[in-house]
Design a protein around this motif. Structure first.
Motif, mmCIF file in Angstrom:
data_model
loop_
_atom_site.group_PDB
_atom_site.id
_atom_site.type_symbol
_atom_site.label_atom_id
_atom_site.label_comp_id
_atom_site.label_asym_id
_atom_site.label_seq_id
_atom_site.Cartn_x
_atom_site.Cartn_y
_atom_site.Cartn_z
ATOM 1 N N GLY A 1 -59.818 29.485 9.126
ATOM 2 C CA GLY A 1 -60.877 30.500 9.288
ATOM 3 C C GLY A 1 -61.391 30.605 7.855
ATOM 4 O O GLY A 1 -61.004 29.954 6.738
ATOM 5 N N PRO A 2 -62.323 31.666 7.761
ATOM 6 C CA PRO A 2 -62.958 31.840 6.161
ATOM 7 C C PRO A 2 -61.826 32.188 5.119
ATOM 8 O O PRO A 2 -62.099 31.562 3.900
ATOM 9 N N GLY A 3 -60.747 32.872 5.580
ATOM 10 C CA GLY A 3 -59.888 33.290 4.467
ATOM 11 C C GLY A 3 -59.094 31.850 3.862
ATOM 12 O O GLY A 3 -58.474 32.003 3.007
ATOM 13 N N GLY A 4 -59.244 30.868 4.959
ATOM 14 C CA GLY A 4 -58.591 29.674 4.367
ATOM 15 C C GLY A 4 -59.265 28.586 3.565
ATOM 16 O O GLY A 4 -58.850 27.640 3.089
ATOM 17 N N ARG A 5 -60.618 29.006 3.304
ATOM 18 C CA ARG A 5 -61.492 28.062 2.717
ATOM 19 C C ARG A 5 -61.351 28.121 1.227
ATOM 20 O O ARG A 5 -61.171 28.994 0.667
ATOM 21 N N LEU A 6 -61.691 27.013 0.656
ATOM 22 C CA LEU A 6 -61.418 27.009 -0.754
ATOM 23 C C LEU A 6 -62.504 28.002 -1.491
ATOM 24 O O LEU A 6 -63.742 27.780 -1.057
ATOM 25 N N ILE A 7 -62.320 28.605 -2.612
ATOM 26 C CA ILE A 7 -63.160 29.417 -3.356
ATOM 27 C C ILE A 7 -63.251 28.803 -4.618
ATOM 28 O O ILE A 7 -62.152 28.592 -5.459
ATOM 29 N N VAL A 8 -64.439 28.833 -5.145
ATOM 30 C CA VAL A 8 -64.575 28.233 -6.796
ATOM 31 C C VAL A 8 -65.336 29.326 -7.301
ATOM 32 O O VAL A 8 -66.276 29.708 -6.612
ATOM 33 N N PHE A 9 -65.566 29.075 -8.721
ATOM 34 C CA PHE A 9 -66.414 30.134 -9.448
ATOM 35 C C PHE A 9 -67.160 29.205 -10.543
ATOM 36 O O PHE A 9 -66.734 28.607 -11.227
ATOM 37 N N ALA A 10 -68.364 28.891 -10.450
ATOM 38 C CA ALA A 10 -69.278 28.179 -11.234
ATOM 39 C C ALA A 10 -69.806 29.366 -12.357
ATOM 40 O O ALA A 10 -70.394 30.287 -12.099
ATOM 41 N N LYS A 11 -69.901 28.673 -13.663
ATOM 42 C CA LYS A 11 -70.531 29.524 -14.484
ATOM 43 C C LYS A 11 -70.935 28.727 -15.877
ATOM 44 O O LYS A 11 -70.377 27.531 -15.997
ATOM 45 N N LEU A 12 -71.779 29.125 -16.828
ATOM 46 C CA LEU A 12 -72.215 28.531 -17.917
ATOM 47 C C LEU A 12 -71.663 29.433 -19.081
ATOM 48 O O LEU A 12 -72.122 30.648 -19.169
ATOM 49 N N TYR A 13 -71.283 28.396 -20.231
ATOM 50 C CA TYR A 13 -70.883 29.161 -21.410
ATOM 51 C C TYR A 13 -72.021 28.597 -22.567
ATOM 52 O O TYR A 13 -72.416 27.650 -22.690
ATOM 53 N N ASP A 14 -72.176 29.445 -23.273
ATOM 54 C CA ASP A 14 -72.797 29.271 -24.619
ATOM 55 C C ASP A 14 -71.777 28.972 -25.821
ATOM 56 O O ASP A 14 -70.975 30.153 -26.019
ATOM 57 N N VAL A 15 -71.458 28.091 -26.452
ATOM 58 C CA VAL A 15 -70.303 27.568 -27.199
ATOM 59 C C VAL A 15 -70.861 27.410 -28.679
ATOM 60 O O VAL A 15 -71.579 26.706 -28.939
ATOM 61 N N ALA A 16 -70.439 28.880 -29.359
ATOM 62 C CA ALA A 16 -70.953 28.724 -31.008
ATOM 63 C C ALA A 16 -70.169 27.734 -31.607
ATOM 64 O O ALA A 16 -69.068 27.057 -31.202
ATOM 65 N N PRO A 17 -71.021 27.461 -32.938
ATOM 66 C CA PRO A 17 -70.233 26.308 -33.653
ATOM 67 C C PRO A 17 -68.877 26.575 -34.307
ATOM 68 O O PRO A 17 -68.034 25.625 -34.377
ATOM 69 N N ASP A 18 -68.443 27.871 -34.226
ATOM 70 C CA ASP A 18 -66.950 28.129 -34.471
ATOM 71 C C ASP A 18 -66.146 28.145 -33.401
ATOM 72 O O ASP A 18 -65.060 28.640 -33.124
ATOM 73 N N GLY A 19 -66.771 27.841 -31.991
ATOM 74 C CA GLY A 19 -66.038 27.864 -30.925
ATOM 75 C C GLY A 19 -65.792 29.189 -30.172
ATOM 76 O O GLY A 19 -65.320 29.275 -29.009
ATOM 77 N N GLU A 20 -66.680 30.041 -30.591
ATOM 78 C CA GLU A 20 -66.667 31.484 -29.894
ATOM 79 C C GLU A 20 -67.679 31.283 -28.477
ATOM 80 O O GLU A 20 -68.352 30.424 -28.546
ATOM 81 N N LEU A 21 -67.089 31.519 -27.431
ATOM 82 C CA LEU A 21 -67.708 31.352 -25.844
ATOM 83 C C LEU A 21 -68.186 32.470 -25.608
ATOM 84 O O LEU A 21 -67.974 33.617 -25.731
ATOM 85 N N THR A 22 -69.410 32.609 -25.239
ATOM 86 C CA THR A 22 -70.280 33.619 -24.589
ATOM 87 C C THR A 22 -70.762 33.151 -23.062
ATOM 88 O O THR A 22 -71.285 32.156 -22.929
ATOM 89 N N LEU A 23 -70.120 33.908 -22.122
ATOM 90 C CA LEU A 23 -70.489 33.685 -20.796
ATOM 91 C C LEU A 23 -71.952 34.178 -20.722
ATOM 92 O O LEU A 23 -72.038 35.376 -20.867
ATOM 93 N N TYR B 1 -63.443 39.330 -7.984
ATOM 94 C CA TYR B 1 -63.554 38.864 -6.729
ATOM 95 C C TYR B 1 -62.342 38.601 -5.927
ATOM 96 O O TYR B 1 -61.201 38.718 -6.532
ATOM 97 N N ALA B 2 -62.298 38.674 -4.689
ATOM 98 C CA ALA B 2 -61.125 38.109 -3.973
ATOM 99 C C ALA B 2 -60.879 36.628 -4.306
ATOM 100 O O ALA B 2 -61.986 35.977 -4.201
ATOM 101 N N ASN B 3 -59.652 36.287 -4.193
ATOM 102 C CA ASN B 3 -59.467 34.951 -4.164
ATOM 103 C C ASN B 3 -58.705 34.224 -3.502
ATOM 104 O O ASN B 3 -57.951 35.003 -2.570
ATOM 105 N N ASN B 4 -58.585 33.011 -3.665
ATOM 106 C CA ASN B 4 -57.460 32.269 -2.625
ATOM 107 C C ASN B 4 -56.013 32.707 -2.549
ATOM 108 O O ASN B 4 -55.530 32.954 -3.832
ATOM 109 N N VAL B 5 -55.551 32.849 -1.422
ATOM 110 C CA VAL B 5 -54.110 33.421 -1.417
ATOM 111 C C VAL B 5 -53.226 32.222 -1.614
ATOM 112 O O VAL B 5 -52.126 32.466 -2.448
#
Length: 268
Positions: free
Chosen positions: A144-166, A213-217
């Motif tokens: 059922g739904p509780g057994g389905r795979l969950i993933v999270f997609a996102k974009l980061y802006d990576v500064a020249p010094d390596g600092e990450l901005t979501l 969020y709720a995640n895969n168990v």
């Protein structure tokens, strides 16, 4: 505001409602005390979508490239922590700004462009087309739904010094209906208005979990494989006729040839 009331409450259709589409650019400075207020920071357009799109291919060497010929075969694998314990963080009020976003090693995959040689502006909804392989999730999804795979997609802006901005601290949570489906999964990332500055890099991440969020168990290993003939692709909205593939090769690669290049040059 007064024009809006006049138009809708007084049926005064001579009043202006402004442009068909307006979007706020947080990198544009303005004087809030001036008569124009924040108006200089708003971009406008006659319709959506705005500008064009640029395909960025997820290469097997963890790079993100606009040139199909630069793609190499490879794979990235990640796994979630047991019992739904989060290994990534986007935001969780009230400590939204106090804790920077993060992704724990081994629980996510990432692909990153070369440093940009010019500014790139995105207005719209990026999309990601990728095939996920998870044999164990193919079994657990039958429960059922509780057994389905969950993933999270996102974009980061990576500064020249390596600092990450979501970017705007936004993520796209996805519960995969059928991980055994051979057709690539189509993910709509959050709609954004963002300027990627020259010298910065664009990074797309797929993470196993998020603290908000709720995640895969169950523990579900996931693999993304890249082939030279059919790599995963991030489609990024871009503004301007030379936004990505114009003179100077903004993404640090030679300009590609084909429909994407023409689209970027024309600004359609």
């Amino acid at each position: 505001m007064l024009d809006w009331f006049a138009y809708w409450l007084r049926d005064d259709h001579t009043a202006s409602l402004g442009p068909p589409l307006a979007y706020f650019r947080d990198w544009v400075r303005y004087d809030g005390a001036a008569p124009a207020g924040a108006e200089p920071a708003y971009g406008t357009a006659d319709a959506y979508p705005v500008g064009g799109t640029q395909r960025l291919y997820l290469s097997g060497d963890r790079s993100l490239t606009p040139v199909p010929g630069d793609v190499v075969a490879g794979a990235q694998t990640w796994v979630n922590l047991a019992a739904g314990v989060p290994s990534s963080y986007s935001e969780l009020p009230p400590e939204v700004e106090a804790i920077p976003p993060y992704d724990t090693a081994g629980t996510h995959a990432a692909w990153t462009t070369a440093p940009l040689t010019g500014d790139v502006e995105t207005v719209g909804v990026p999309t990601l087309d990728v095939t996920l392989r998870s044999p164990l999730a193919g079994v657990t999804q039958a429960t059922g739904p509780g057994g389905r795979l969950i993933v999270f997609a996102k974009l980061y802006d990576v500064a020249p010094d390596g600092e990450l901005t979501l970017v705007h601290r936004l993520v796209s949570p996805v519960r995969v209906a059928d991980v055994t489906e051979p057709k690539p999964l189509h993910i709509e990332l959050p709609g954004i208005v963002h300027r990627w500055q020259a010298g910065h890099r664009i990074r797309v991440v797929l993470a196993a979990s998020d603290a908000a969020y709720a995640n895969n168990v169950a523990v579900l290993p996931v693999t993304v494989r890249t082939t030279v003939t059919d790599p995963p692709v991030l489609t990024l909205p871009v503004l301007g006729p030379d936004a990505v593939l114009g003179p100077g090769a903004v993404l640090g690669h030679k300009a590609a040839v084909g429909p994407d290049a023409e689209l970027a040059r024309s600004g359609r």
